[in-house]
Design a protein around this motif. Structure first.
Motif, PDB file in Angstrom:
ATOM      1  N   PHE A  62      -0.784  15.019  -3.381  1.00  0.00           N
ATOM      2  CA  PHE A  62      -0.509  13.672  -2.891  1.00  0.00           C
ATOM      3  C   PHE A  62      -1.787  12.833  -2.905  1.00  0.00           C
ATOM      4  CE2 PHE A  62      -0.338  10.511   0.500  1.00  0.00           C
ATOM      5  CZ  PHE A  62       0.777   9.791   0.120  1.00  0.00           C
ATOM      6  N   GLY A  63      -2.841  13.355  -2.322  1.00  0.00           N
ATOM      7  CA  GLY A  63      -4.096  12.616  -2.253  1.00  0.00           C
ATOM      8  C   GLY A  63      -4.654  12.259  -3.615  1.00  0.00           C
ATOM      9  N   ARG A  64      -4.636  13.219  -4.528  1.00  0.00           N
ATOM     10  CA  ARG A  64      -5.160  12.971  -5.880  1.00  0.00           C
ATOM     11  C   ARG A  64      -4.315  11.946  -6.634  1.00  0.00           C
ATOM     12  NH1 ARG A  64      -6.716  19.110  -7.716  1.00  0.00           N
ATOM     13  NH2 ARG A  64      -8.667  19.233  -6.531  1.00  0.00           N
ATOM     14  N   ALA A  65      -2.999  12.058  -6.491  1.00  0.00           N
ATOM     15  CA  ALA A  65      -2.105  11.128  -7.192  1.00  0.00           C
ATOM     16  C   ALA A  65      -2.310   9.698  -6.701  1.00  0.00           C
ATOM     17  CB  ALA A  65      -0.651  11.555  -7.016  1.00  0.00           C
ATOM     18  N   VAL A  66      -2.444   9.535  -5.391  1.00  0.00           N
ATOM     19  CA  VAL A  66      -2.654   8.200  -4.832  1.00  0.00           C
ATOM     20  C   VAL A  66      -4.029   7.668  -5.254  1.00  0.00           C
ATOM     21  CG1 VAL A  66      -2.902   6.864  -2.701  1.00  0.00           C
ATOM     22  CG2 VAL A  66      -1.062   8.555  -2.916  1.00  0.00           C
ATOM     23  N   ALA A  67      -5.049   8.501  -5.156  1.00  0.00           N
ATOM     24  CA  ALA A  67      -6.404   8.069  -5.526  1.00  0.00           C
ATOM     25  C   ALA A  67      -6.476   7.643  -6.989  1.00  0.00           C
ATOM     26  CB  ALA A  67      -7.410   9.185  -5.240  1.00  0.00           C
ATOM     27  N   ALA A  68      -5.773   8.349  -7.854  1.00  0.00           N
ATOM     28  CA  ALA A  68      -5.832   8.056  -9.289  1.00  0.00           C
ATOM     29  C   ALA A  68      -4.870   6.946  -9.701  1.00  0.00           C
ATOM     30  CB  ALA A  68      -5.517   9.320 -10.094  1.00  0.00           C
ATOM     31  N   GLY A  69      -3.715   6.861  -9.054  1.00  0.00           N
ATOM     32  CA  GLY A  69      -2.671   6.000  -9.583  1.00  0.00           C
ATOM     33  C   GLY A  69      -2.283   4.785  -8.769  1.00  0.00           C
ATOM     34  N   CYS A  70      -2.763   4.668  -7.541  1.00  0.00           N
ATOM     35  CA  CYS A  70      -2.328   3.555  -6.700  1.00  0.00           C
ATOM     36  C   CYS A  70      -3.227   2.340  -6.920  1.00  0.00           C
ATOM     37  CB  CYS A  70      -2.300   3.950  -5.228  1.00  0.00           C
ATOM     38  SG  CYS A  70      -1.684   2.597  -4.185  1.00  0.00           S
ATOM     39  N   LEU A 129       0.819  -1.213   0.000  1.00  0.00           N
ATOM     40  CA  LEU A 129       0.000   0.000   0.000  1.00  0.00           C
ATOM     41  C   LEU A 129       0.851   1.261   0.000  1.00  0.00           C
ATOM     42  CD1 LEU A 129      -2.839  -1.127   2.397  1.00  0.00           C
ATOM     43  CD2 LEU A 129      -3.163  -0.281   0.063  1.00  0.00           C
ATOM     44  N   ILE A 130       1.811   1.361   0.916  1.00  0.00           N
ATOM     45  CA  ILE A 130       2.601   2.588   0.975  1.00  0.00           C
ATOM     46  C   ILE A 130       3.610   2.665  -0.156  1.00  0.00           C
ATOM     47  CG2 ILE A 130       2.218   3.031   3.429  1.00  0.00           C
ATOM     48  CD1 ILE A 130       5.021   1.884   3.994  1.00  0.00           C
ATOM     49  N   GLY A 131       4.091   1.525  -0.628  1.00  0.00           N
ATOM     50  CA  GLY A 131       4.982   1.535  -1.784  1.00  0.00           C
ATOM     51  C   GLY A 131       4.269   2.073  -3.012  1.00  0.00           C
ATOM     52  N   CYS A 132       3.035   1.634  -3.197  1.00  0.00           N
ATOM     53  CA  CYS A 132       2.242   2.105  -4.330  1.00  0.00           C
ATOM     54  C   CYS A 132       1.901   3.588  -4.168  1.00  0.00           C
ATOM     55  CB  CYS A 132       0.970   1.259  -4.439  1.00  0.00           C
ATOM     56  SG  CYS A 132       0.024   1.548  -5.935  1.00  0.00           S
ATOM     57  N   ALA A 133       1.562   4.000  -2.961  1.00  0.00           N
ATOM     58  CA  ALA A 133       1.259   5.415  -2.721  1.00  0.00           C
ATOM     59  C   ALA A 133       2.476   6.286  -3.019  1.00  0.00           C
ATOM     60  CB  ALA A 133       0.801   5.619  -1.275  1.00  0.00           C
ATOM     61  N   GLY A 134       3.643   5.845  -2.580  1.00  0.00           N
ATOM     62  CA  GLY A 134       4.866   6.605  -2.828  1.00  0.00           C
ATOM     63  C   GLY A 134       5.206   6.684  -4.302  1.00  0.00           C
ATOM     64  N   MET A 135       5.085   5.563  -4.997  1.00  0.00           N
ATOM     65  CA  MET A 135       5.395   5.557  -6.433  1.00  0.00           C
ATOM     66  C   MET A 135       4.370   6.370  -7.217  1.00  0.00           C
ATOM     67  SD  MET A 135       6.681   1.618  -6.861  1.00  0.00           S
ATOM     68  CE  MET A 135       6.977   1.763  -8.630  1.00  0.00           C
ATOM     69  N   SER A 136       3.102   6.275  -6.821  1.00  0.00           N
ATOM     70  CA  SER A 136       2.031   6.991  -7.530  1.00  0.00           C
ATOM     71  C   SER A 136       2.159   8.504  -7.392  1.00  0.00           C
ATOM     72  CB  SER A 136       0.660   6.554  -7.016  1.00  0.00           C
ATOM     73  OG  SER A 136       0.443   5.190  -7.269  1.00  0.00           O
ATOM     74  N   SER A 137       2.652   8.949  -6.259  1.00  0.00           N
ATOM     75  CA  SER A 137       2.726  10.389  -5.994  1.00  0.00           C
ATOM     76  C   SER A 137       4.084  10.997  -6.325  1.00  0.00           C
ATOM     77  CB  SER A 137       2.403  10.657  -4.522  1.00  0.00           C
ATOM     78  OG  SER A 137       3.375  10.047  -3.684  1.00  0.00           O
ATOM     79  N   ASP A 138       5.074  10.185  -6.621  1.00  0.00           N
ATOM     80  CA  ASP A 138       6.448  10.666  -6.738  1.00  0.00           C
ATOM     81  C   ASP A 138       6.642  11.751  -7.787  1.00  0.00           C
ATOM     82  OD1 ASP A 138       9.210  10.313  -5.712  1.00  0.00           O
ATOM     83  OD2 ASP A 138       9.592   9.854  -7.827  1.00  0.00           O
ATOM     84  N   ALA A 139       6.163  11.531  -8.990  1.00  0.00           N
ATOM     85  CA  ALA A 139       6.388  12.520 -10.057  1.00  0.00           C
ATOM     86  C   ALA A 139       5.724  13.849  -9.721  1.00  0.00           C
ATOM     87  CB  ALA A 139       5.867  11.991 -11.397  1.00  0.00           C
ATOM     88  N   ARG A 151       6.663  19.666  -7.188  1.00  0.00           N
ATOM     89  CA  ARG A 151       6.396  20.650  -6.121  1.00  0.00           C
ATOM     90  C   ARG A 151       7.573  20.811  -5.166  1.00  0.00           C
ATOM     91  NH1 ARG A 151       1.323  23.359  -6.352  1.00  0.00           N
ATOM     92  NH2 ARG A 151       0.026  22.079  -7.679  1.00  0.00           N
ATOM     93  N   LEU A 152       8.265  19.679  -4.872  1.00  0.00           N
ATOM     94  CA  LEU A 152       9.273  19.695  -3.812  1.00  0.00           C
ATOM     95  C   LEU A 152      10.702  19.532  -4.319  1.00  0.00           C
ATOM     96  CD1 LEU A 152       7.380  17.363  -1.311  1.00  0.00           C
ATOM     97  CD2 LEU A 152       7.486  19.874  -1.269  1.00  0.00           C
ATOM     98  N   GLY A 153      10.879  19.310  -5.601  1.00  0.00           N
ATOM     99  CA  GLY A 153      12.203  19.098  -6.172  1.00  0.00           C
ATOM    100  C   GLY A 153      12.455  17.612  -6.408  1.00  0.00           C
ATOM    101  N   GLU A 154      13.255  17.333  -7.423  1.00  0.00           N
ATOM    102  CA  GLU A 154      13.484  15.942  -7.819  1.00  0.00           C
ATOM    103  C   GLU A 154      14.149  15.098  -6.743  1.00  0.00           C
ATOM    104  OE1 GLU A 154      15.023  15.078 -11.655  1.00  0.00           O
ATOM    105  OE2 GLU A 154      13.910  16.718 -12.589  1.00  0.00           O
TER     106      GLU A 154
END
Length: 160
Positions: free
Chosen positions: A122-130, A59-69, A74-77
């Motif tokens: 973060f929330g949108r990226a996880v909801a859409a991509g995880c 779950l958290i691995g997918c959330a992290g990967m989904s939100s990374d880009a 926003r926060l730098g590469e």
């Protein structure tokens, strides 16, 4: 690097991209494998990871990967991120009722508006991509079949 299991058993007809397997290594212990050669000791002993911990890591691995880009924009590469998942299974129901995820990000120096934007992104990226969270939350159907005991078109379903 192992890309297929050893030949103790015949490969199932469904074996292909995305397939993973686990070999029994002892009493209530397994070695989980993927086609890229990664091996994970599964169990409750020292140096092993439990199935529930694997679920939370997925779950958290997918959330992290989904939100990374999106977070990188926003926060730098090279931004730091640590994700946590907390929860224990309910003994009576023999399942997790709640898994609480948390993410730590470098928010120092950001305005309240910028922080709110990071939280939204973060929330949108996880909801859409995880895929993992969408699968768990959606209640995916899981089937079970003991190979060699019935026709391939009639999977057995139920709890394991």
């Amino acid at each position: 690097m192992h890309t297929v299991p050893d030949d103790r058993f015949e490969l199932p007809g469904n074996f292909g991209p995305g397939s993973v397997w686990a070999d029994r290594t002892g009493e209530r212990t397994l070695k989980g494998c993927n086609q890229r050669g990664v091996e994970i000791p599964i169990g409750h002993g020292e140096g092993e990871i439990s199935p529930g911990e694997l679920l939370k890591l997925a779950l958290i691995g997918c959330a992290g990967m989904s939100s990374d880009a999106n977070l990188s924009r926003r926060l730098g590469e090279d931004h730091d991120m640590r994700l946590w998942a907390h929860g224990t299974s309910d003994d009576e129901q023999n399942r997790y009722l709640t898994i609480a995820e948390e993410v730590q990000l470098p928010l120092e120096g950001l305005t309240a508006q910028e922080i709110a934007a990071v939280v939204t992104v973060f929330g949108r990226a996880v909801a859409a991509g995880c895929t993992v969270e969408r699968t768990v939350a959606g209640g995916a159907e899981v089937t079970h079949r003991v190979l060699g005991t019935e026709e391939p078109d009639t999977p057995q379903t139920g709890q394991a």
